[in-house]
Design an enzyme around this catalytic site. Structure first.
Site, PDB file in Angstrom:
ATOM      1  N   SER A 151      -7.977  -3.299  -4.157  1.00 41.31           N
ATOM      2  CA  SER A 151      -8.800  -2.092  -4.124  1.00 41.31           C
ATOM      3  C   SER A 151      -9.743  -2.012  -5.315  1.00 41.31           C
ATOM      4  O   SER A 151     -10.926  -1.688  -5.166  1.00 41.31           O
ATOM      5  CB  SER A 151      -7.911  -0.844  -4.074  1.00 41.31           C
ATOM      6  OG  SER A 151      -7.232  -0.760  -2.843  1.00 41.31           O
TER       7      SER A 151
ATOM      8  N   TYR B 121      -5.028  -0.715  11.842  1.00 41.27           N
ATOM      9  CA  TYR B 121      -4.989  -2.117  11.437  1.00 41.27           C
ATOM     10  C   TYR B 121      -4.211  -2.990  12.419  1.00 41.27           C
ATOM     11  O   TYR B 121      -4.536  -4.148  12.614  1.00 41.27           O
ATOM     12  CB  TYR B 121      -4.384  -2.244  10.033  1.00 41.27           C
ATOM     13  CG  TYR B 121      -5.274  -1.637   8.976  1.00 41.27           C
ATOM     14  CD1 TYR B 121      -6.446  -2.261   8.588  1.00 41.27           C
ATOM     15  CD2 TYR B 121      -4.945  -0.427   8.379  1.00 41.27           C
ATOM     16  CE1 TYR B 121      -7.271  -1.711   7.618  1.00 41.27           C
ATOM     17  CE2 TYR B 121      -5.766   0.139   7.410  1.00 41.27           C
ATOM     18  CZ  TYR B 121      -6.924  -0.516   7.034  1.00 41.27           C
ATOM     19  OH  TYR B 121      -7.746   0.042   6.083  1.00 41.27           O
TER      20      TYR B 121
ATOM     21  N   ASP C  33      -3.148  -2.019  -7.720  1.00 36.27           N
ATOM     22  CA  ASP C  33      -3.736  -2.648  -6.536  1.00 36.27           C
ATOM     23  C   ASP C  33      -5.024  -3.381  -6.893  1.00 36.27           C
ATOM     24  O   ASP C  33      -6.097  -2.775  -6.962  1.00 36.27           O
ATOM     25  CB  ASP C  33      -3.992  -1.571  -5.475  1.00 36.27           C
ATOM     26  CG  ASP C  33      -4.496  -2.133  -4.152  1.00 36.27           C
ATOM     27  OD1 ASP C  33      -4.762  -3.350  -4.088  1.00 36.27           O
ATOM     28  OD2 ASP C  33      -4.623  -1.362  -3.197  1.00 36.27           O
TER      29      ASP C  33
ATOM     30  N   GLN D  25      -0.689   2.191  -6.306  1.00 36.88           N
ATOM     31  CA  GLN D  25      -2.146   2.244  -6.275  1.00 36.88           C
ATOM     32  C   GLN D  25      -2.782   1.806  -7.585  1.00 36.88           C
ATOM     33  O   GLN D  25      -3.824   1.147  -7.591  1.00 36.88           O
ATOM     34  CB  GLN D  25      -2.609   3.659  -5.915  1.00 36.88           C
ATOM     35  CG  GLN D  25      -2.350   4.019  -4.461  1.00 36.88           C
ATOM     36  CD  GLN D  25      -2.786   5.439  -4.134  1.00 36.88           C
ATOM     37  OE1 GLN D  25      -3.143   6.211  -5.023  1.00 36.88           O
ATOM     38  NE2 GLN D  25      -2.742   5.792  -2.857  1.00 36.88           N
TER      39      GLN D  25
ATOM     40  N   ARG E 198       0.840  -1.194   0.000  1.00 34.44           N
ATOM     41  CA  ARG E 198       0.000   0.000   0.000  1.00 34.44           C
ATOM     42  C   ARG E 198       0.878   1.248   0.000  1.00 34.44           C
ATOM     43  O   ARG E 198       1.005   1.948   0.995  1.00 34.44           O
ATOM     44  CB  ARG E 198      -0.927  -0.033   1.219  1.00 34.44           C
ATOM     45  CG  ARG E 198      -1.970  -1.164   1.168  1.00 34.44           C
ATOM     46  CD  ARG E 198      -2.918  -0.973   0.011  1.00 34.44           C
ATOM     47  NE  ARG E 198      -3.877  -2.055  -0.130  1.00 34.44           N
ATOM     48  CZ  ARG E 198      -5.080  -2.084   0.438  1.00 34.44           C
ATOM     49  NH1 ARG E 198      -5.446  -1.109   1.252  1.00 34.44           N
ATOM     50  NH2 ARG E 198      -5.912  -3.080   0.201  1.00 34.44           N
TER      51      ARG E 198
END
Length: 377
Positions: A132, A231, A129, A126, A121
């Site tokens: 996502s 997290y 990914d 991005q 991440r």
């Protein structure tokens, strides 16, 4: 160099790892792309469209894989598929490494396996990914699935015969899928509430028009949660107790519940207990988006709709993105293109995997036949 695109063999997998759009871009880089006939039909990509984009359509998976330097897949290859691949090929797929039984077969072929779900991440990753991109679509589709299962309506309606109250949706887990579920539920006119272990998610929920299910936190707990991004935070027994009480109250009053919480490499946490489901109104619907990794809801079952004694419908679909295969394939294919294209060497015309790149290194689960993935404790 050659790129092979076989048809997916996993039951229910309708996506494809390359679309005519990405094939055209790979061809522009000088790559020869071989696509198995029919590989894209479930994703609305015809063989003719692949040919028009510059691919060669071949009859079998063996034809697509035999000489491919790179193999692009959605699901991890089986041992039988691995046996069809060129010795030393590089394979990009969602390998589910924590549960994959075929690593020995990959090693025997000297494969290099890139698990796209392990993309770090970081900002520049991005666009590659896959978690996502697919979760975004799944969150949207989950709300539509709930609307289809629910015998009522989502928005408030005023009629001559009386007013229909808006449906109440509770979303548990405010990651990419959860945020999209909140936005979609609001667009359809429902009242949406949401909960997450990360205090920072409150602002995101409220920005979409949702109501944050607040759990009281001590200053010490708040500092821990904010310091880890939420997290890695280990909540206290008191917080867990308080959160369970808040979730129980909200879920028992909801018409629709959508759960999204998953932990890579581990069983999904149970967020909704059977005793809470027993308090829900007849006709309520739960969509357990984590059913494929153990489930967030007691009583959910993979790829089944379970109807409880009190008339609650618990829907478990393991592969929601496959239900929107056209767009899911388009995004997935772009993720793979975005990952590989920067490693194209103009002089040689080849894609050279940079194993030391901070975007590539975490994804390698098998490297030239050596299994390097270690399961989390």
């Amino acid at each position: 160099m050659q790129i092979g695109i076989p048809a997916e063999t996993l039951a229910g997998e309708t996506r494809v790892a390359a679309t005519p759009e990405t094939v055209k871009k790979f061809a522009a880089l000088g790559c020869e792309v071989l696509v198995q006939a029919g590989a894209g039909l479930a994703s609305s990509a015809t063989d003719a469209a692949y040919e028009a984009a510059g691919a060669k359509v071949v009859a079998t998976a063996a034809d697509a894989l035999a000489n491919a330097d790179f193999v692009l897949k959605v699901a991890a290859p089986t041992a039988e598929e691995a046996a069809l691949m060129k010795q030393g090929a590089t394979v990009l797929a969602a390998f589910a490494p924590h549960a994959n039984p075929h690593f020995d077969a990959y090693a025997a072929r000297g494969l290099t396996c890139v698990a796209m779900e392990l993309i770090p991440r970081i900002t520049r990753a991005q666009s590659s990914d896959i978690l996502s991109s697919q979760a975004n679509l799944a969150g949207y589709k989950a709300v539509l699935l709930a609307a289809n299962e629910y015998a009522g309506l989502f928005p408030m309606m005023m009629t001559a015969a009386g007013t229909i109250k808006p449906a109440r949706i509770v979303v548990l887990g405010v990651g990419v899928a959860g945020l999209q579920a909140i936005a979609t539920g609001k667009r359809l006119g429902a009242v949406v509430e949401a909960s997450d272990l990360r205090p920072a998610a409150k602002e995101q929920v409220e920005s979409l028009g949702g109501r944050w299910l607040d759990v009281p936190m001590s200053d010490e707990e708040k500092a821990k949660a904010l310091g880890t991004g939420g997290y890695a935070w280990q909540p206290s027994p008191e917080y867990i107790r308080d959160q369970a009480a808040v979730v129980d109250k909200a879920v028992s009053q909801a018409n629709i519940v959508i759960t999204t919480a998953q932990i890579p490499g581990r069983k999904a946490p149970v967020l909704v207990k059977a005793e809470t489901v027993a308090k829900m109104k007849p006709g309520s619907v739960i969509i357990d988006m984590a059913v494929g990794s153990g489930g967030n809801v007691e009583g959910s079952a993979p790829d089944q709709t379970v109807v409880t004694e009190n008339g609650v419908r618990i829907v478990g679909i393991s592969n929601i993105p496959a239900l929107v295969a056209t767009e899911a394939s388009a995004l997935y294919a772009r993720n793979l293109l975005n990952f590989l294209a920067p490693m194209h060497d103009k002089e040689s015309g080849r894609i050279v995997l940079n194993r030391e790149d901070d975007m590539v290194k975490p994804t390698l689960v098998v490297d030239s036949g050596t299994v390097i993935y270690k399961k989390p404790n």
